[in-house]
Design a protein around this motif. Structure first.
Motif, PDB file in Angstrom:
ATOM      1  N   ALA A  99      38.582  65.353  32.232  1.00  0.00           N
ATOM      2  CA  ALA A  99      38.671  65.186  33.460  1.00  0.00           C
ATOM      3  C   ALA A  99      37.389  64.867  34.404  1.00  0.00           C
ATOM      4  O   ALA A  99      36.372  64.374  33.696  1.00  0.00           O
ATOM      5  CB  ALA A  99      38.809  66.821  33.822  1.00  0.00           C
ATOM      6  N   THR A 100      37.320  64.750  35.569  1.00  0.00           N
ATOM      7  CA  THR A 100      36.384  64.428  36.221  1.00  0.00           C
ATOM      8  C   THR A 100      35.895  65.027  37.368  1.00  0.00           C
ATOM      9  O   THR A 100      36.742  65.791  38.095  1.00  0.00           O
ATOM     10  CB  THR A 100      36.740  62.756  36.868  1.00  0.00           C
ATOM     11  OG1 THR A 100      37.143  61.864  36.237  1.00  0.00           O
ATOM     12  CG2 THR A 100      35.336  62.368  37.753  1.00  0.00           C
ATOM     13  N   ALA A 101      34.559  65.476  37.437  1.00  0.00           N
ATOM     14  CA  ALA A 101      33.815  66.177  38.511  1.00  0.00           C
ATOM     15  C   ALA A 101      33.479  65.354  39.481  1.00  0.00           C
ATOM     16  O   ALA A 101      32.969  64.155  39.640  1.00  0.00           O
ATOM     17  CB  ALA A 101      32.898  67.062  37.942  1.00  0.00           C
ATOM     18  N   GLU A 102      33.797  65.816  40.853  1.00  0.00           N
ATOM     19  CA  GLU A 102      33.304  65.230  42.224  1.00  0.00           C
ATOM     20  C   GLU A 102      32.310  66.017  42.901  1.00  0.00           C
ATOM     21  O   GLU A 102      32.250  67.328  42.620  1.00  0.00           O
ATOM     22  CB  GLU A 102      34.605  64.892  43.037  1.00  0.00           C
ATOM     23  CG  GLU A 102      35.568  64.201  42.445  1.00  0.00           C
ATOM     24  CD  GLU A 102      36.906  63.830  43.224  1.00  0.00           C
ATOM     25  OE1 GLU A 102      36.856  64.550  44.497  1.00  0.00           O
ATOM     26  OE2 GLU A 102      37.738  62.963  43.028  1.00  0.00           O
ATOM     27  N   GLY A 103      31.674  65.370  43.688  1.00  0.00           N
ATOM     28  CA  GLY A 103      30.565  66.019  44.591  1.00  0.00           C
ATOM     29  C   GLY A 103      29.340  65.423  44.556  1.00  0.00           C
ATOM     30  O   GLY A 103      28.729  64.831  43.540  1.00  0.00           O
TER      31      GLY A 103
END
Length: 455
Positions: A377-381
Motif C-alpha cells: 500500500a501507499t501512505a499519504e500526507g
C-alpha cells in the motif's frame, strides 16, 4: 536454568537493544531452542553476559511477559511459556479476545508520545507550579506567566508575533471552538473541513450552531467551495486532520481574503504545528490575517492531556467578548496546567522535549511508511505531525483491515468516521504512530503490513 542461545546485538542499529534482545529470545522460543518451562537467566546475569545495562534486559523480559512468551514466578524467576506449536484455529471473536489478552497496540491518531517525555522535567515543572501561592480569585483570561510562555513559544516555533495580553488560555481546542461558537448569533452556520476533526464538529453542534461540511483536496480546504452566509470556518491548515495535507499558500491567502470580504472568522487549529520534518511550515493564517483569524493551540498532542490547557490568539473585540462571558458565567480554564506549561517553557525543558519529540516521531514515521509499503500500500500526507493516511479501495476493504488487525491485537482507525457530510466517501486508514511505546510499535507494524497485504 538452561543456557540461553547466542544472542547477537547490533549496537549500530537504530533498533533499541531491548527490542533486539526480545526478538532473539522470542525466535528461540518459536524454533524450539528454548522450550516451555525453561528458566531464563536473571536480568542481572543476562546483562552481565551480554555486556549491556540491566535496563535493557529488564525491558526485553517485560515485553516477553506482556506478549505471553514468558511468565514470572515471584521469588523463583522468569520461565518460557510460548511454544513453536501452531496456534489453534479460533473463531473471530476468540481471536479478538486473544489479541486483547496480549495488550492491544493502539495505532489510532490523536494521542501524544509520552515515551519521550522526560519524567524528571515533568516532576520539576509540577513542583515549580506548586511553589507559587494559591490564587485568591479567578483569572478569566490567563495566568500572566502562561501568556508570556505562549508568546515566546509562538514566536520561536511558529513565527507568530503576539503580545502576552493577546493570549487567552483555553481548556483545549474543542473547548475553545465551543466558546467562540456560543458568541455567534443564533442560527449561525460554521464551515468545517470534510473529512475533518469530529470532536470539533460535536463541540459546534453542542454549542447550537449548524455545521456545514466543506470539501478538502490535495491542497487542503477548497476555498471556492465555502458557501456564502457563514459566521466562521474551522480548519487545520498546518497538517489537515485526518488527510495529513497542508493548506497551500494560495488558498491561505484566498481564505483570509474571503473572510475579510464576507465578515466571518477563520478558526485556525494549529494542533501539531510544531511537528514538521522537512521544511519550515507555511505562514500561519493568524500572521496573514490577524484581524479575522482565531489562532488555536493545545498542549495535549505535544505534551499530555493531563495539563488540560491550550491557547487562543484573536482580535481584540473577540477576546473582550470571551473574557466578558467567562466573567459573567464563572467559567474559565484551570490555572494549574497553565503554570506547569510556563515552568516547562521557562526552564528550557519544553524546547528540549520538542527536539526529542521531532526526532522520535520522524523515525517512527519512516518505520510506518516502510511497513505500509511492505503490505503493498501507499501512505499519504506531508512529512509532519503524528499520523499518515493509507487510502484503501472501498469501505469493505477498510472494515476488513480494521477487523483483521483487531483480531491480532492492533487497533486501527478507519477513515469512515471522519466524515460529517453524506457519502459515498473514499476509504482508508488514519494511522497514528505517537502513542505506543517503541517496542509495541515494532511489534505492531508487521501485523499492519500483513493485514494490508491481504486486502
Amino acid at each position: 536454568m538452561v543456557e540461553v542461545p547466542p544472542v547477537v546485538l547490533d549496537r549500530a542499529s537504530g533498533t533499541p537493544l531491548s527490542v533486539q534482545l526480545a526478538d532473539a529470545l522470542r525466535a528461540a522460543a518459536s524454533d524450539g531452542t528454548l522450550r516451555p518451562g525453561d528458566r531464563l537467566p536473571s536480568t542481572r546475569g543476562l546483562a552481565t553476559a551480554l555486556r549491556v545495562s540491566r535496563t535493557v534486559t529488564a525491558a526485553a523480559y517485560d515485553q516477553l511477559l506482556a506478549e505471553g512468551w514468558a511468565g514470572g514466578r515471584r521469588g523463583v524467576g522468569t520461565f518460557v511459556v510460548g511454544t513453536a506449536a501452531p496456534a489453534p484455529v479460533r473463531a473471530p471473536g476468540e481471536r479478538a479476545a486473544a489479541g486483547a489478552a496480549l495488550g492491544t497496540v493502539d495505532l489510532r491518531a490523536g494521542s501524544p508520545c509520552l515515551e519521550v517525555l522526560d519524567r524528571a522535567a515533568w516532576r520539576r515543572a509540577w513542583r515549580a507550579a506548586g511553589d507559587r501561592p494559591p490564587d485568591d480569585g479567578p483569572e478569566p483570561a490567563a495566568d500572566p506567566a502562561f501568556q508570556r510562555a505562549v508568546t515566546e513559544h509562538l514566536l520561536r516555533h511558529r513565527g507568530l508575533p503576539a503580545a502576552p495580553g493577546e493570549v487567552l488560555a483555553t481548556a483545549g481546542t474543542s473547548a475553545a471552538v465551543a466558546e467562540v461558537a456560543r458568541l455567534l448569533p443564533p442560527g449561525s452556520r460554521v464551515g468545517v473541513e470534510d473529512p475533518g476533526y469530529q470532536r470539533v464538529v460535536g463541540a459546534l453542534r453542542d454549542a447550537g450552531v449548524t455545521v456545514v461540511p466543506v470539501p478538502v483536496d490535495r491542497d487542503g480546504l477548497v476555498v471556492d467551495a465555502v458557501p456564502a452566509g457563514l459566521a466562521a470556518v474551522y480548519c487545520t491548515p498546518a497538517h489537515h486532520h485526518p488527510l495529513g495535507r497542508r493548506l497551500s499558500a494560495a488558498r491561505r491567502a484566498a481564505l483570509v481574503a474571503r473572510a475579510r470580504a464576507e465578515g466571518w472568522w477563520v478558526l485556525e487549529d494549529d494542533y501539531d504545528g510544531e511537528l514538521r520534518y522537512d521544511v519550515a511550515p507555511l505562514p500561519l493564517l493568524a500572521a496573514l490575517g490577524p484581524d479575522v483569524t482565531v489562532h488555536l493551540g493545545t498542549t495535549s498532542k505535544v505534551l499530555s492531556p493531563t495539563l488540560g490547557v491550550g491557547w487562543l490568539v484573536a482580535p481584540p473585540e473577540l477576546r473582550a467578548a470571551l473574557v466578558a462571558r467567562r466573567t459573567a458565567t464563572g467559567t474559565r480554564p484551570a490555572r494549574a496546567g497553565q503554570r506547569v506549561f510556563a515552568a516547562l517553557a521557562g526552564s528550557g525543558d519544553l524546547a528540549r522535549h520538542l527536539r526529542r519529540l521531532r526526532r522520535e516521531l520522524a523515525g517512527r514515521r519512516a518505520e510506518v511508511l516502510a511497513a505500509v509499503a511492505a503490505g503493498g500500500a501507499t501512505a499519504e500526507g506531508d512529512p509532519a505531525g503524528a499520523h499518515v493516511l493509507v487510502p484503501l479501495p472501498d469501505r469493505a476493504a477498510e472494515d476488513a483491515v480494521v477487523a483483521a488487525a483487531a483480531e491480532r491485537g492492533v487497533a486501527l482507525d478507519g477513515l469512515a468516521r471522519h466524515w460529517a457530510g453524506p457519502g459515498p466517501h473514499p476509504a482508508g486508514l488514519v494511522l497514528g504512530f505517537a502513542a505506543p511505546p517503541r517496542a509495541d510499535l515494532t511489534r505492531a507494524l508487521p501485523v499492519l503490513g500483513d493485514v494490508l497485504g491481504r486486502t
